[in-house]
Design an enzyme around this catalytic site. Structure first.
Site, PDB file in Angstrom:
ATOM      1  N   ARG A  38       0.803  -1.237   0.000  1.00 12.43           N
ATOM      2  CA  ARG A  38       0.000   0.000   0.000  1.00 12.43           C
ATOM      3  C   ARG A  38       0.837   1.289   0.000  1.00 12.43           C
ATOM      4  NH1 ARG A  38      -2.981  -2.918   3.727  1.00 12.43           N
ATOM      5  NH2 ARG A  38      -4.809  -3.893   2.803  1.00 12.43           N
TER       6      ARG A  38
ATOM      7  N   LYS B 285       3.364  11.791 -10.650  1.00  8.80           N
ATOM      8  CA  LYS B 285       2.596  10.804 -11.428  1.00  8.80           C
ATOM      9  C   LYS B 285       3.435   9.550 -11.633  1.00  8.80           C
ATOM     10  CE  LYS B 285      -0.167  13.869 -14.370  1.00  8.80           C
ATOM     11  NZ  LYS B 285      -0.335  14.288 -15.776  1.00  8.80           N
TER      12      LYS B 285
ATOM     13  N   GLU C 138      11.178  19.856 -24.044  1.00 12.20           N
ATOM     14  CA  GLU C 138      10.334  20.166 -22.881  1.00 12.20           C
ATOM     15  C   GLU C 138      10.812  21.457 -22.197  1.00 12.20           C
ATOM     16  OE1 GLU C 138       7.611  18.410 -22.355  1.00 12.20           O
ATOM     17  OE2 GLU C 138       8.045  16.490 -23.333  1.00 12.20           O
TER      18      GLU C 138
ATOM     19  N   LYS D  52       8.135  23.719 -13.487  1.00  9.53           N
ATOM     20  CA  LYS D  52       7.131  22.649 -13.405  1.00  9.53           C
ATOM     21  C   LYS D  52       6.614  22.535 -11.971  1.00  9.53           C
ATOM     22  CE  LYS D  52       5.555  18.101 -14.554  1.00  9.53           C
ATOM     23  NZ  LYS D  52       5.769  16.716 -14.970  1.00  9.53           N
TER      24      LYS D  52
ATOM     25  N   GLU E 261      -4.517  18.488 -11.424  1.00  9.03           N
ATOM     26  CA  GLU E 261      -4.719  18.707 -12.854  1.00  9.03           C
ATOM     27  C   GLU E 261      -5.997  19.479 -13.215  1.00  9.03           C
ATOM     28  OE1 GLU E 261      -4.446  15.488 -16.251  1.00  9.03           O
ATOM     29  OE2 GLU E 261      -2.535  16.262 -15.619  1.00  9.03           O
TER      30      GLU E 261
ATOM     31  N   ARG F  89      -2.443  23.525 -14.420  1.00  8.64           N
ATOM     32  CA  ARG F  89      -1.564  22.445 -14.844  1.00  8.64           C
ATOM     33  C   ARG F  89      -1.716  22.143 -16.339  1.00  8.64           C
ATOM     34  NH1 ARG F  89       0.077  17.320 -11.155  1.00  8.64           N
ATOM     35  NH2 ARG F  89       1.560  16.427 -12.599  1.00  8.64           N
TER      36      ARG F  89
ATOM     37  N   ASN G 177       0.563  21.084 -20.920  1.00 10.69           N
ATOM     38  CA  ASN G 177       0.174  20.320 -22.102  1.00 10.69           C
ATOM     39  C   ASN G 177       0.462  21.074 -23.401  1.00 10.69           C
ATOM     40  OD1 ASN G 177      -0.808  17.718 -22.390  1.00 10.69           O
ATOM     41  ND2 ASN G 177      -2.771  18.488 -23.172  1.00 10.69           N
TER      42      ASN G 177
ATOM     43  N   HIS H  82       1.480  19.492 -26.703  1.00 13.24           N
ATOM     44  CA  HIS H  82       1.262  18.053 -26.560  1.00 13.24           C
ATOM     45  C   HIS H  82      -0.016  17.533 -27.206  1.00 13.24           C
ATOM     46  CE1 HIS H  82       4.752  18.228 -24.013  1.00 13.24           C
ATOM     47  NE2 HIS H  82       4.699  16.923 -23.784  1.00 13.24           N
TER      48      HIS H  82
ATOM     49  N   HIS I 225       0.885  14.346 -29.241  1.00 13.73           N
ATOM     50  CA  HIS I 225       0.337  13.000 -29.020  1.00 13.73           C
ATOM     51  C   HIS I 225      -0.282  12.453 -30.300  1.00 13.73           C
ATOM     52  CE1 HIS I 225       0.112  13.969 -24.465  1.00 13.73           C
ATOM     53  NE2 HIS I 225       1.238  13.360 -24.763  1.00 13.73           N
TER      54      HIS I 225
ATOM     55  N   HIS J  15       9.072  11.231 -28.962  1.00 16.20           N
ATOM     56  CA  HIS J  15       8.261  12.207 -28.223  1.00 16.20           C
ATOM     57  C   HIS J  15       8.818  13.631 -28.348  1.00 16.20           C
ATOM     58  CE1 HIS J  15       5.459  13.688 -25.255  1.00 16.20           C
ATOM     59  NE2 HIS J  15       6.459  14.170 -24.530  1.00 16.20           N
TER      60      HIS J  15
HETATM   61  N1  LIG Z   1       5.497  10.967 -14.699  1.00 15.00           N
HETATM   62  C1  LIG Z   1       5.499  12.011 -15.496  1.00 15.00           C
HETATM   63  O1  LIG Z   1       5.035  13.106 -15.122  1.00 15.00           O
HETATM   64  C2  LIG Z   1       6.086  11.898 -16.861  1.00 15.00           C
HETATM   65  C3  LIG Z   1       6.344  13.058 -17.606  1.00 15.00           C
HETATM   66  C4  LIG Z   1       6.928  12.919 -18.862  1.00 15.00           C
HETATM   67  C5  LIG Z   1       7.231  11.655 -19.352  1.00 15.00           C
HETATM   68  N2  LIG Z   1       6.971  10.546 -18.616  1.00 15.00           N
HETATM   69  C6  LIG Z   1       7.277   9.202 -19.119  1.00 15.00           C
HETATM   70  O2  LIG Z   1       8.682   9.093 -19.271  1.00 15.00           O
HETATM   71  C7  LIG Z   1       8.927   8.069 -20.230  1.00 15.00           C
HETATM   72  C8  LIG Z   1      10.044   8.507 -21.142  1.00 15.00           C
HETATM   73  O3  LIG Z   1      11.185   8.777 -20.362  1.00 15.00           O
HETATM   74  P1  LIG Z   1      12.644   8.715 -20.972  1.00 15.00           P
HETATM   75  O4  LIG Z   1      12.676   9.423 -22.262  1.00 15.00           O
HETATM   76  O5  LIG Z   1      13.582   9.120 -19.902  1.00 15.00           O
HETATM   77  O6  LIG Z   1      12.764   7.169 -21.376  1.00 15.00           O
HETATM   78  P2  LIG Z   1      13.592   5.938 -20.784  1.00 15.00           P
HETATM   79  O7  LIG Z   1      13.450   5.822 -19.327  1.00 15.00           O
HETATM   80  O8  LIG Z   1      13.187   4.775 -21.605  1.00 15.00           O
HETATM   81  O9  LIG Z   1      15.092   6.300 -21.135  1.00 15.00           O
HETATM   82  C9  LIG Z   1      15.495   6.367 -22.483  1.00 15.00           C
HETATM   83  C10 LIG Z   1      16.689   5.435 -22.746  1.00 15.00           C
HETATM   84  O10 LIG Z   1      17.854   6.003 -22.194  1.00 15.00           O
HETATM   85  C11 LIG Z   1      18.568   5.056 -21.414  1.00 15.00           C
HETATM   86  N3  LIG Z   1      19.265   5.852 -20.416  1.00 15.00           N
HETATM   87  C12 LIG Z   1      18.757   6.389 -19.283  1.00 15.00           C
HETATM   88  N4  LIG Z   1      19.671   7.176 -18.700  1.00 15.00           N
HETATM   89  C13 LIG Z   1      20.785   7.117 -19.475  1.00 15.00           C
HETATM   90  C14 LIG Z   1      22.058   7.746 -19.413  1.00 15.00           C
HETATM   91  N5  LIG Z   1      22.361   8.621 -18.446  1.00 15.00           N
HETATM   92  N6  LIG Z   1      22.953   7.465 -20.387  1.00 15.00           N
HETATM   93  C15 LIG Z   1      22.623   6.622 -21.417  1.00 15.00           C
HETATM   94  N7  LIG Z   1      21.443   6.024 -21.532  1.00 15.00           N
HETATM   95  C16 LIG Z   1      20.521   6.283 -20.569  1.00 15.00           C
HETATM   96  C17 LIG Z   1      17.515   4.122 -20.922  1.00 15.00           C
HETATM   97  O11 LIG Z   1      18.064   2.866 -20.612  1.00 15.00           O
HETATM   98  C18 LIG Z   1      16.566   4.060 -22.105  1.00 15.00           C
HETATM   99  O12 LIG Z   1      17.025   3.119 -23.033  1.00 15.00           O
HETATM  100  C19 LIG Z   1       7.634   7.799 -20.942  1.00 15.00           C
HETATM  101  O13 LIG Z   1       7.120   6.555 -20.547  1.00 15.00           O
HETATM  102  C20 LIG Z   1       6.723   8.917 -20.471  1.00 15.00           C
HETATM  103  O14 LIG Z   1       5.364   8.519 -20.415  1.00 15.00           O
HETATM  104  C21 LIG Z   1       6.405  10.654 -17.390  1.00 15.00           C
HETATM  105 ZN   LIG Z   2       6.249  15.670 -23.076  1.00 17.79          ZN
END
Ligand SMILES: NC(=O)c1ccc[n+]([C@@H]2O[C@H](COP(=O)([O-])OP(=O)(O)OC[C@H]3O[C@@H](n4cnc5c(N)ncnc54)[C@H](O)[C@@H]3O)[C@@H](O)[C@H]2O)c1
Ligand SMILES: [Zn+2]
Length: 365
Positions: free
Chosen positions: A120, A142, A184, A226, A236, A240, A244, A247, A251, A263
């Site tokens: 939990r 999130k 971003e 942010k 949201e 907030r 977007n 986006h 999307h 993205h």
């Molecule tokens: N929670 C939120 O508010 C929020 C906001 C924006 C995006 N997201 C989510 O984030 C995700 C995308 O995140 P991301 O782009 O970081 O993707 P990711 O976590 O897949 O990382 C991208 C790639 O980089 C590699 N990597 C990570 N750090 C590294 C480093 N320092 N050096 C070399 N390689 C490295 C990872 O292994 C992966 O292959 C999506 O699923 C999206 O929905 C969440």
């Molecule tokens: Zn984004």
């Protein structure tokens, strides 16, 4: 740590985001401070673990228990969530445990969701290692996983107890992932801070070269922006929505390209097209989209929709977006650099015809 953290507040309290080159070398001490007396597991993807163990992310001093999963979005699933929670149960982790998430946004969302649900809810320290995770995903609380019906559809609000962002870890990040974070940051300047946008214009080449001092300022300012927006509005409801920006189009582009368009590139295109839309509607100062697109190009991001993207399909995809009400597409639109348009709330219903006009005008393929 030599600089004060950025403090993110939320409905249940607040947490510090440490933004400092070399911060990862204090991981052990910060974990002791923020997860005192707890048995701690680190959750990390295989790529990042390898980089960390080889010392390429900085001193890989963590020698505690570690659980891994394959790198990539496909791991952000209920299957991986089940495997990780089963592994924690098998190893006997109790409700007095804690979690460290080390990696990008996928790890933050997935491992954050493990932390949100295991027994939990366990406290966790987030250590983002992608630019996107540092300045976007690690702020706002999130967590969640994807489903066959769409991304992020099963999840929870579960803020970390601390975030440790070390800009030096970004030196190994693949170029495309790095640029995704920059898109971003441009969005943050556009929606909330003209000076920040102009600072990025001045420092574009330092940013491309990943200069550590410049990156530290970038991450810090984006986290502040942010944090300010989500603190205003943890659930949201109102402001907030400005996060977007870009986006709604992004999307749709991702979906219509069958997720072939990354993205960050989709966000860059979305920012330009949505600025143009705001100008066409008479809501934004004219020329805004030119200025945004010039900065994005200097940062290595695209400003042209790739050939072969079907305009009708794009609009169809926007119509299907869950944020639409009353059959019209709602956009968070800019008024000028650093300020969003606000009339009856922070989003504006836009007739299809106006969107079609902008898409037809855009110099797309
Ligand atoms: N929670 C939120 O508010 C929020 C906001 C924006 C995006 N997201 C989510 O984030 C995700 C995308 O995140 P991301 O782009 O970081 O993707 P990711 O976590 O897949 O990382 C991208 C790639 O980089 C590699 N990597 C990570 N750090 C590294 C480093 N320092 N050096 C070399 N390689 C490295 C990872 O292994 C992966 O292959 C999506 O699923 C999206 O929905 C969440
Ligand atoms: Zn984004």
């Amino acid at each position: 740590m030599s600089t004060d953290p950025v403090v993110v507040s939320h409905a249940q309290g607040s947490y510090p985001v440490y933004v400092e080159p070399g911060a990862i070398s204090h991981l052990g001490a910060l974990v002791l401070q923020h997860l005192p007396g707890r048995r701690v597991a680190m959750l990390v993807d295989e790529t990042v673990l390898q980089l960390y163990r080889s010392g390429r992310l900085g001193p890989g001093e963590w020698s505690g228990e570690t659980l891994t999963f394959p790198a990539g979005e496909q791991s952000k699933s209920r299957d991986t969530w089940a495997r990780l929670t089963d592994a924690l149960l098998e190893r006997g982790f109790g409700r007095d445990s804690g979690i460290i998430t080390l990696g990008g946004g996928v790890t933050g969302d997935l491992a954050g969701f493990v932390a949100a649900t295991y027994m939990r809810g366990l406290p966790y320290v987030q250590v983002p290692t992608t630019l996107l995770a540092m300045l976007d995903a690690s702020v706002g609380g999130k967590t969640g996983v994807d489903t066959a019906k769409g991304k992020n559809l099963v999840g929870a609000f579960h803020p970390p107890v601390a975030v440790i962002a070390d800009p030096l870890t970004l030196s190994t990040l693949p170029e495309r992932d790095y640029r995704a974070g920059l898109a971003e940051a441009v969005k943050h300047g556009l929606i909330a801070d003209r000076d920040y946008f102009e600072w990025m214009e001045t420092h574009a080449s330092d940013l491309i070269q990943r200069d550590p001092g410049t990156l530290t300022r970038l991450v810090r300012r984006s986290v502040e922006i942010k944090a300010a927006v989500v603190s205003d509005d943890e659930r949201e409801a109102g402001r907030r929505a400005i996060l977007n920006a870009g986006h709604t189009v992004a999307h749709a582009l991702e979906q219509v390209s069958n997720y072939q368009l990354p993205h960050g590139e989709a966000v860059a295109l979305g920012l330009v097209l949505e600025c143009e839309l705001a100008e066409q509607l008479g809501l934004a100062e004219s020329g805004l989209h030119h200025r945004v697109s010039r900065l994005l190009i200097r940062l290595g991001l695209p400003d042209r929709v790739p050939a072969g993207i079907d305009r009708t399909a794009l609009i169809g995809s926007m119509m299907a977006d869950k944020k639409n009400r009353g059959g019209q597409i709602h956009f968070a639109l800019p008024a000028t650099l650093g300020r969003m348009h606000q009339l009856h709330g922070w989003t504006t219903a836009v007739p299809d015809a106006a969107i079609r006009r902008v898409l037809a005008l855009s110099n797309a393929g």
